[in-house]
Design a protein around this motif. Structure first.
Motif, PDB file in Angstrom:
ATOM      1  N   GLN A 243     119.225  32.488-121.583  1.00  0.00           N
ATOM      2  CA  GLN A 243     118.991  33.176-120.623  1.00  0.00           C
ATOM      3  C   GLN A 243     117.495  33.525-120.643  1.00  0.00           C
ATOM      4  N   SER A 373     107.960  40.685 -99.271  1.00  0.00           N
ATOM      5  CA  SER A 373     108.337  42.063 -99.727  1.00  0.00           C
ATOM      6  C   SER A 373     109.291  41.855-101.097  1.00  0.00           C
ATOM      7  N   ALA A 374     109.480  42.918-101.953  1.00  0.00           N
ATOM      8  CA  ALA A 374     110.329  42.858-103.265  1.00  0.00           C
ATOM      9  C   ALA A 374     111.911  42.584-102.569  1.00  0.00           C
ATOM     10  N   ASP A 375     112.246  43.035-101.398  1.00  0.00           N
ATOM     11  CA  ASP A 375     113.127  43.139-100.852  1.00  0.00           C
ATOM     12  C   ASP A 375     113.735  41.618-100.708  1.00  0.00           C
ATOM     13  N   THR A 378     114.176  39.583-103.981  1.00  0.00           N
ATOM     14  CA  THR A 378     115.443  39.874-104.270  1.00  0.00           C
ATOM     15  C   THR A 378     116.272  38.837-103.846  1.00  0.00           C
ATOM     16  N   GLN A 379     116.226  39.037-102.578  1.00  0.00           N
ATOM     17  CA  GLN A 379     117.509  38.351-101.849  1.00  0.00           C
ATOM     18  C   GLN A 379     117.431  36.578-102.141  1.00  0.00           C
ATOM     19  N   GLU A 381     115.925  35.497-104.958  1.00  0.00           N
ATOM     20  CA  GLU A 381     116.459  35.342-106.251  1.00  0.00           C
ATOM     21  C   GLU A 381     118.047  35.202-106.349  1.00  0.00           C
ATOM     22  N   ASP A 382     118.605  36.030-105.578  1.00  0.00           N
ATOM     23  CA  ASP A 382     120.075  36.179-105.681  1.00  0.00           C
ATOM     24  C   ASP A 382     120.490  34.773-105.277  1.00  0.00           C
ATOM     25  N   ALA A 385     119.742  32.156-108.024  1.00  0.00           N
ATOM     26  CA  ALA A 385     120.769  32.515-109.214  1.00  0.00           C
ATOM     27  C   ALA A 385     122.270  31.632-108.867  1.00  0.00           C
ATOM     28  N   GLN A 386     122.725  32.092-107.638  1.00  0.00           N
ATOM     29  CA  GLN A 386     124.028  31.404-107.096  1.00  0.00           C
ATOM     30  C   GLN A 386     123.738  29.818-107.251  1.00  0.00           C
ATOM     31  N   SER A 389     123.822  28.176-110.569  1.00  0.00           N
ATOM     32  CA  SER A 389     124.629  28.191-111.669  1.00  0.00           C
ATOM     33  C   SER A 389     126.009  27.542-111.098  1.00  0.00           C
ATOM     34  N   MET A 392     126.869  24.827-105.245  1.00  0.00           N
ATOM     35  CA  MET A 392     126.766  25.005-103.887  1.00  0.00           C
ATOM     36  C   MET A 392     125.939  23.710-103.397  1.00  0.00           C
ATOM     37  N   LYS A 400     121.393  29.281 -95.986  1.00  0.00           N
ATOM     38  CA  LYS A 400     121.020  30.706 -96.399  1.00  0.00           C
ATOM     39  C   LYS A 400     119.644  31.120 -96.407  1.00  0.00           C
TER      40      LYS A 400
END
Lengths: 409, 305
Positions: A243, A373-375, A378-379, A381-382, A385-386, A389, A392, A400
């Motif tokens: 991790q 921006s942080a927003d 985050t998107q 990074e999401d 992550a998808q 792992s 896709m 995307k």
């Protein structure tokens, strides 16, 4: 009798004066790991040496834990005197709301505009021509760390760039070594994505997408190649179930993995394990392809305070943090690059020297924190992550990604 | 649970009910105010601001339903909802069934009952963070269950739920059940102890078997106990957050994300309050959708009857 009284009164007045002069400043930060804590004491010692008091407000956990605490304290009317944040867009709204101290006069007096290198660091502290933060160090994410032990075991020479690494990966796998260590956390996967982007797509395409948010370029052939390369990297990292980033670094240190894509802070782990650069491990800035580093890092912000005495002390501290001696001692302890190019860093090790060389040549680009921006971060990074792992397809991930860039602000 | 007043008070001579039990009403004013300001006020504020484009600070730049559109087109949110659905339904059924079975076993006048009760209830004394961490280690293939079983000789035994996106939510479910079943068992046990001994004797006289007595007679009598358990379990499901953070951090990838985590991360890490508010409003909606028909059946039906 009156003489005694007089001297007593004088004495009291004097004590009051000195007490009033020694200002206590509470400084919050999230530097809590071994090497980081040592680095903070360099700041604290320098500040205490001026006769003031550094009240350490370390917040355990990473920036993701500490930032909300810091921000809610400022919003809630209980501001600290100074706080670490990553310069960039994280404090933008707090500055707009007038909650951060304007440091322009300190910056002008210290000539920051001339000494801060790269100048982009100061730009990301600037809003509408006023300066609101002091950059203290530079951390870059575009590094590949290679284990000499792993390559020795596989019987192949240590690669000199990303392409060689991909080409030699089958030999590593045949020797039972995982080619690429990867911590299963979105920000690490995003960091690897960013590093591969700059190496594969080059600077122009990267700048067009990340700085100018051009969705067409993100959908174009350069980025198709990037996503293909990331999909390949994903296959090389299959089976890496750790991790945290330092667990992944540890796989490189022990030779159970061939390489890791991680920022220059990984160096601290190698230092703690007493590994020697060039002998036990190598580092490749820009993955050996494009010698370019981003210039993320840490900066100190000073929330607005009602007390004029504290305000004066805040400005004094701001000037101290960027002074040459403090920059040298702090950055040597932290393993990061200094924000000014006019100081002597000859005590730094090989990897840091490589980084300093790139900085001096101007091979720099703004970090993701400074452009997105942080927003949006985050998107992305999401998405990463998808992507890392699962299974896709590269084309779907790219589609995307284009959506996120198109709606980024 | 009955809120209707008894007939005696309805025919009482003094009609002004406002001043009845004045001291009690005065005493409850702080709680009423708290409920109004914190719960109703806070909820309304959140819903209103979910229609704005607020970032780090709440602002009133209206964007209509944009936040909701983005929310429902986000993969992460959809995964979160699915996970909550799976976790919720399994957790609800299994906790009730296991809790009741354990309670029934303890109720059969076994030896060392209090010792077993303590053992079963003990996990509840641990926080979700500790539970999550402990189960992360137990389910870890390198030094958890898998390695123990392999050590016994089954070399090919594979049990690695937390690293597989398809099974990770069941890994969390195991930890959730382990933590929560004990409390439900205790509530059920209290309910069972409230059942009159004579009921059992009557059932025995009529020749009804033990299991049939439980299913046909005892469980219907324990309706209020089941309702209490249901509410407790449901609240635990909706607020599922810390267990996931401690056990998997939402990984691998996004495979074990849950709605509460989405809300927190978008409000604070992504500094996008509007998006977080929209997500928490949707969570509220799901609670309301379940709660209103149930409250209607539970309370509305009785008034008519």
């Amino acid at each position: 009798m009156s003489k005694v009284m007089k001297s007593l009164v004088m004495g009291t007045a004097l004590t009051c004066a000195t007490v009033a002069h020694a200002v206590e400043l509470e400084v919050t930060h999230w530097w809590t790991s071994g090497g980081e804590a040592v680095a903070v004491t360099k700041f604290a010692d320098a500040w205490n040496a001026t006769g003031n008091t550094w009240v350490d407000g370390a917040i355990a956990g990473s920036g993701g834990t500490a930032r909300p605490i810091i921000i809610s304290r400022i919003l809630g009317g209980d501001p600290m005197a100074a706080t670490q944040l990553n310069h960039g867009r994280q404090a933008e709204e707090l500055i707009e709301a007038g909650m951060m101290l304007d440091l322009t006069d300190v910056a002008e007096a210290g000539g920051w505009r001339d000494i801060v290198n790269p100048p982009a660091l100061l730009d990301s502290c600037t809003l509408d021509g006023r300066i609101y933060c002091v950059p203290v160090n530079i951390h870059s994410g575009q590094w590949m760390w290679l284990s000499h032990a792993a390559y020795e075991k596989a019987g192949v020479p240590v690669p000199a760039d990303w392409n060689e690494f991909v080409a030699t990966a089958p030999e590593l796998q045949a020797a039972g070594i995982l080619p690429l260590a990867m911590g299963q956390q979105g920000w690490q996967q995003n960091l690897a994505f960013g590093a591969i982007t700059i190496a594969v797509a080059g600077l122009d395409a990267w700048r067009e997408v990340t700085v100018n948010k051009n969705a067409e370029v993100a959908a174009g052939p350069e980025y198709t190649a990037v996503f293909q390369a990331v999909a390949d990297a994903r296959e090389l990292a299959r089976g890496s179930n750790v991790q945290d980033w330092n667990q992944a670094t540890n796989m490189v240190i022990t030779g159970t993995a061939g390489a890791q894509l991680m920022g220059d802070w990984a160096q601290g782990e190698f230092a703690v394990a007493e590994k020697v650069e060039g002998q036990d491990y190598s580092c490749l800035p820009g993955l050996g392809l494009n010698a370019i580093l981003d210039t993320g890092g840490d900066a100190f912000y000073f929330p607005v305070n009602d007390d004029p005495e504290i305000t004066a002390a805040q400005k004094e501290l701001a000037a101290l943090l960027i002074s040459p001696e403090v920059q040298v001692s702090f950055n040597l302890a932290k393993g990061s690059l200094p924000v000014r190019g006019d100081i002597d860093m000859s005590a730094a090790n090989g990897c840091m020297q490589k980084g300093l060389g790139i900085l001096a040549d101007g091979g720099v680009l703004p970090s993701g924190d400074q452009s997105l921006s942080a927003d949006t971060q985050t998107q992305i990074e999401d998405l990463m992550a998808q992507f890392w792992s699962g299974d896709m397809p590269a084309a779907e991930a790219q589609a995307k990604y284009v959506d996120i860039i198109a709606s980024a602000d | 649970m009955t809120v209707t007043s008894d007939p005696a008070s309805r025919v009482a001579k003094r009609p002004n009910r406002l001043f009845k039990n004045l001291m009690a009403k005065l005493a409850s004013i702080p709680m009423i105010l708290t409920a109004l300001v914190v719960f109703v006020g806070g909820t309304t504020w959140t819903i209103v601001y979910s229609f704005t484009g607020s970032r780090m600070l709440p602002k009133t730049n209206w964007v209509g339903l944009d936040q909701y559109e983005r929310l429902w087109s986000s993969d992460r949110w959809i995964i979160s909802i699915k996970n909550l659905g799976i976790y919720g339904s399994f957790s609800m059924i299994l906790t009730l069934v296991l809790g009741f079975c354990l309670a029934a076993c303890l109720d059969r006048k076994i030896r060392f009952e209090s010792a077993f009760r303590t053992i079963f209830l003990y996990p509840f004394a641990l926080s979700f963070v500790v539970t999550g961490l402990a189960w992360q280690w137990i389910l870890n293939p390198e030094f958890g269950v898998q390695s123990v079983v392999r050590g016994w000789g089954w070399e090919t035994f594979t049990f690695n739920p937390l690293n597989d996106p398809d099974t990770v939510i069941f890994g969390i479910l195991i930890a959730g059940l382990w933590q929560g079943t004990g409390l439900i068992m205790c509530i059920m046990l209290a309910g069972l102890r409230g059942i009159d001994e004579d009921i059992w004797k009557a059932a025995k006289v009529d020749g009804i078997g033990t299991i049939k007595t439980y299913v046909v007679v005892i469980i219907p009598m324990m309706r209020p106990v089941f309702i209490t358990s249901l509410v407790l379990i449901a609240a635990g499901i909706i607020k599922l957050y810390d267990l996931v953070v401690a056990q998997t951090g939402g990984g691998p990838g996004l495979a074990s994300e849950v709605p509460a985590k989405y809300v927190i991360e978008y409000m604070f890490r992504a500094q996008n309050l509007g998006q977080g508010f929209a997500a928490s409003t949707m969570m509220l909606c799901s609670v309301v959708i379940i709660l209103i028909p149930w409250a209607y059946l539970e309370f509305g039906g009785r008034k008519r009857g």
